[in-house]
Design an enzyme around this catalytic site. Structure first.
Site, PDB file in Angstrom:
ATOM      1  N   CYS A  66       0.494  -0.988  -0.319  1.00 51.13           N
ATOM      2  CA  CYS A  66       0.024  -0.073  -0.181  1.00 51.13           C
ATOM      3  C   CYS A  66       0.911   1.587  -0.574  1.00 51.13           C
ATOM      4  O   CYS A  66       0.802   2.265  -0.842  1.00 51.13           O
ATOM      5  CB  CYS A  66      -0.955  -0.425   1.050  1.00 51.13           C
ATOM      6  SG  CYS A  66      -0.442   0.226   2.665  1.00 51.13           S
ATOM      7  N   HIS A 126      -3.197   1.422   6.560  1.00 45.90           N
ATOM      8  CA  HIS A 126      -2.870   1.788   5.374  1.00 45.90           C
ATOM      9  C   HIS A 126      -3.469   2.824   4.631  1.00 45.90           C
ATOM     10  O   HIS A 126      -4.168   3.569   5.169  1.00 45.90           O
ATOM     11  CB  HIS A 126      -4.259   0.664   5.111  1.00 45.90           C
ATOM     12  CG  HIS A 126      -4.956  -0.501   3.879  1.00 45.90           C
ATOM     13  ND1 HIS A 126      -4.049  -0.853   3.072  1.00 45.90           N
ATOM     14  CD2 HIS A 126      -5.824   0.492   2.465  1.00 45.90           C
ATOM     15  CE1 HIS A 126      -4.334  -0.852   2.359  1.00 45.90           C
ATOM     16  NE2 HIS A 126      -5.679  -0.222   2.154  1.00 45.90           N
ATOM     17  N   HIS A 153      -6.085   1.782  -4.391  1.00 46.08           N
ATOM     18  CA  HIS A 153      -5.275   1.960  -3.372  1.00 46.08           C
ATOM     19  C   HIS A 153      -4.569   0.196  -4.000  1.00 46.08           C
ATOM     20  O   HIS A 153      -4.950  -0.784  -4.740  1.00 46.08           O
ATOM     21  CB  HIS A 153      -5.009   1.261  -2.597  1.00 46.08           C
ATOM     22  CG  HIS A 153      -6.238   0.532  -1.776  1.00 46.08           C
ATOM     23  ND1 HIS A 153      -6.614  -0.357  -0.586  1.00 46.08           N
ATOM     24  CD2 HIS A 153      -7.655   0.360  -3.038  1.00 46.08           C
ATOM     25  CE1 HIS A 153      -7.452  -0.954  -0.963  1.00 46.08           C
ATOM     26  NE2 HIS A 153      -7.774  -0.832  -2.228  1.00 46.08           N
TER      27      HIS A 153
END
Length: 370
Positions: free
Chosen positions: A284, A333, A345
Site C-alpha cells: 500500500c 493502510h 490502492h
C-alpha cells in the site's frame, strides 16, 4: 483337588454402568464431530481478511525497519569514512612531528649558553637559536593537534560502533517482522486451501465485481469533474490540465497530486507483494510513495510516516482526487482518493492495484500533499 467353580458373572448394576459409559463416549464423539464442522466460505473469508490485515500491519513495520536500516547503513558508512580520513590525517601529523624531533636531535643536545660561548659567529648562532625556538613552538602546536585528532577519532569510532549496534538490532527486527508476515500469509493460505476450488473461484469473482463497480464509480466522478472543469475554465488550458476530479484550481497541491494519481492509475492491475514499491509490484505505501516519486515529490515510505506529508483533511466531503487517505486506528493502510467515495490502492496479498469503496475500511483522515 482343582476347583471347577464357574466364573462370577458381572452384576446387573455393573453392566448398566458400563453400557451407560460406552453410550456416553459414543455420544461425546458424535457431538465433537458435529461441533467441528467444515467452516463456511463466509467464515473463511472473514478469518482470511483478518489475517491479511495483521500481515499488512507487520508489513508496514517491516518497511519501517527497512527504511531505518538504510539510514543507519548510510550513517555507519559516513562515520567509517570519517574514521579512515581521520586516521590518515593523524598519521601525517605524527610523521611531521617525527621529522621535527629528528631535526632537533641532529642539532645536538649541547647547553645553549656553552654553544654561544664557543660559537665563532655569535650572530649566526642567535639566528639558529631563534629558528629552533620556532620549531619548538610548532612542535607543541603539532602535539596539541595530534591530541585533538586522537580525541575526535576515538569519538567517531565510538559513534560508529553504536550505529553498528543499532544496525544489528534493526536487522533482527527486520527478520522478525518478515517471519511474522510470512506466518500470517501462510495461515491465510491454509484457510483458503480448506475451501473447494468452486468456493475460491466464487470469492475471486465477488472481489472482481466489487472492483469493477468501484472503477465505474471513479470513472463517473472523473467524467463529471472533467465536464465541470471544461465549463468553468473556458479556454483556460491550465484549468483542464489540473486533476480530472478536482476542479478547484486554487489548491496548490492539485497539479502535483494529479501527477502522482495518474502514475498510480498507470499501474492498475499490478500485483500486491509485501515490502515492494514498484514498478512491477507494490504494497500500500509502496504504491503511494512510488507514485509521488514519479511526480518528483519525495514522501516517506511507510503509511504512518506519510500522514505527515501534507495538510490533514478530516472530513471525507473535503477530499479531492489525489489526496492520500488513511485507514484503521493504527494507520497501517494508505491509498489515493479516487473521487465519488472510491479509493485507488494496493489492498493486500492476493490482489492487485485496484479501485475500491472507501467504506470497505475504517477511514481515519486524508492528507493533501503540496
Amino acid at each position: 483337588m482343582a476347583s471347577h467353580r464357574r466364573p462370577k458373572q458381572p452384576s446387573r448394576a455393573r453392566v448398566t454402568v458400563l453400557t451407560a459409559t460406552a453410550a456416553a463416549a459414543v455420544a461425546l464423539t458424535s457431538q465433537t464431530a458435529q461441533a467441528d464442522p467444515k467452516p463456511s466460505k463466509t467464515d473463511v473469508k472473514a478469518k482470511v481478511d483478518k489475517l491479511y490485515e495483521e500481515a499488512e500491519k507487520a508489513t508496514e513495520k517491516l518497511n519501517g525497519a527497512k527504511e531505518q536500516q538504510g539510514k543507519l547503513q548510510k550513517q555507519v558508512d559516513n562515520l567509517q569514512d570519517k574514521v579512515a580520513r581521520g586516521q590518515d590525517e593523524l598519521n601525517d601529523l605524527r610523521d611531521d612531528l617525527g621529522s621535527v624531533a629528528s631535526a632537533q636531535y641532529r642539532s645536538g643536545g649541547m647547553d645553549p649558553a656553552l654553544q654561544l660561548f664557543l660559537s665563532s659567529d655569535p650572530d649566526d648562532y642567535l639566528d639558529k637559536a631563534s629558528a629552533l625556538d620556532q620549531i619548538g613552538t610548532k612542535q607543541t602546536e603539532a602535539i596539541n593537534e595530534i591530541q585533538g585528532k586522537q580525541r575526535a577519532l576515538a569519538q567517531q569510532r565510538k559513534e560508529a560502533q553504536e550505529k553498528l549496534g543499532d544496525l544489528a538490532d534493526t536487522r533482527e527486527v527486520l527478520g522478525s517482522k518478515k517471519r511474522e508476515v510470512q506466518t500470517k500469509l501462510g495461515d491465510a493460505q491454509k484457510l483458503l486451501n480448506s475451501l473447494t476450488a468452486q468456493e475460491r473461484a466464487a470469492l475471486k469473482a465477488e472481489e472482481a465485481r466489487e472492483a469493477e463497480k468501484a472503477k465505474e464509480a471513479a470513472d463517473r466522478a472523473a467524467d463529471t469533474a472533467e465536464k465541470a472543469a471544461s465549463t468553468n475554465g473556458g479556454d483556460d488550458r491550465a484549468s483542464r490540465d489540473t486533476d480530472r476530479a478536482d476542479v478547484s484550481e486554487s489548491k496548490p497541491s492539485s497539479g502535483r497530486a494529479s501527477s502522482a494519481y495518474a502514475a498510480a492509475q498507470s499501474v492498475l492491475g499490478k500485483p500486491y507483494i509485501y515490502g515492494t514499491s514498484g514498478p512491477n509490484s507494490f504494497d500500500c505505501s509502496g504504491l503511494t510513495s512510488w507514485a509521488f516519486a514519479q511526480a518528483n515529490i519525495s514522501i516517506p515510505r511507510t503509511s504512518q510516516a506519510q500522514t505527515g506529508a501534507g495538510a490533514r483533511i478530516n472530513s471525507q466531503s473535503d477530499l479531492q482526487v489525489g489526496d492520500l487517505v488513511f485507514f484503521y486506528s493504527d494507520l497501517h493502510h494508505v491509498g489515493f482518493y479516487a473521487g465519488n467515495g472510491q479509493v485507488l490502492h494496493a489492498p493486500r496479498t492476493g490482489t492487485v492495484v485496484r479501485y475500491e469503496s472507501i467504506d470497505n475500511m475504517p477511514y481515519q483522515f486524508g492528507v493533501r500533499v503540496g
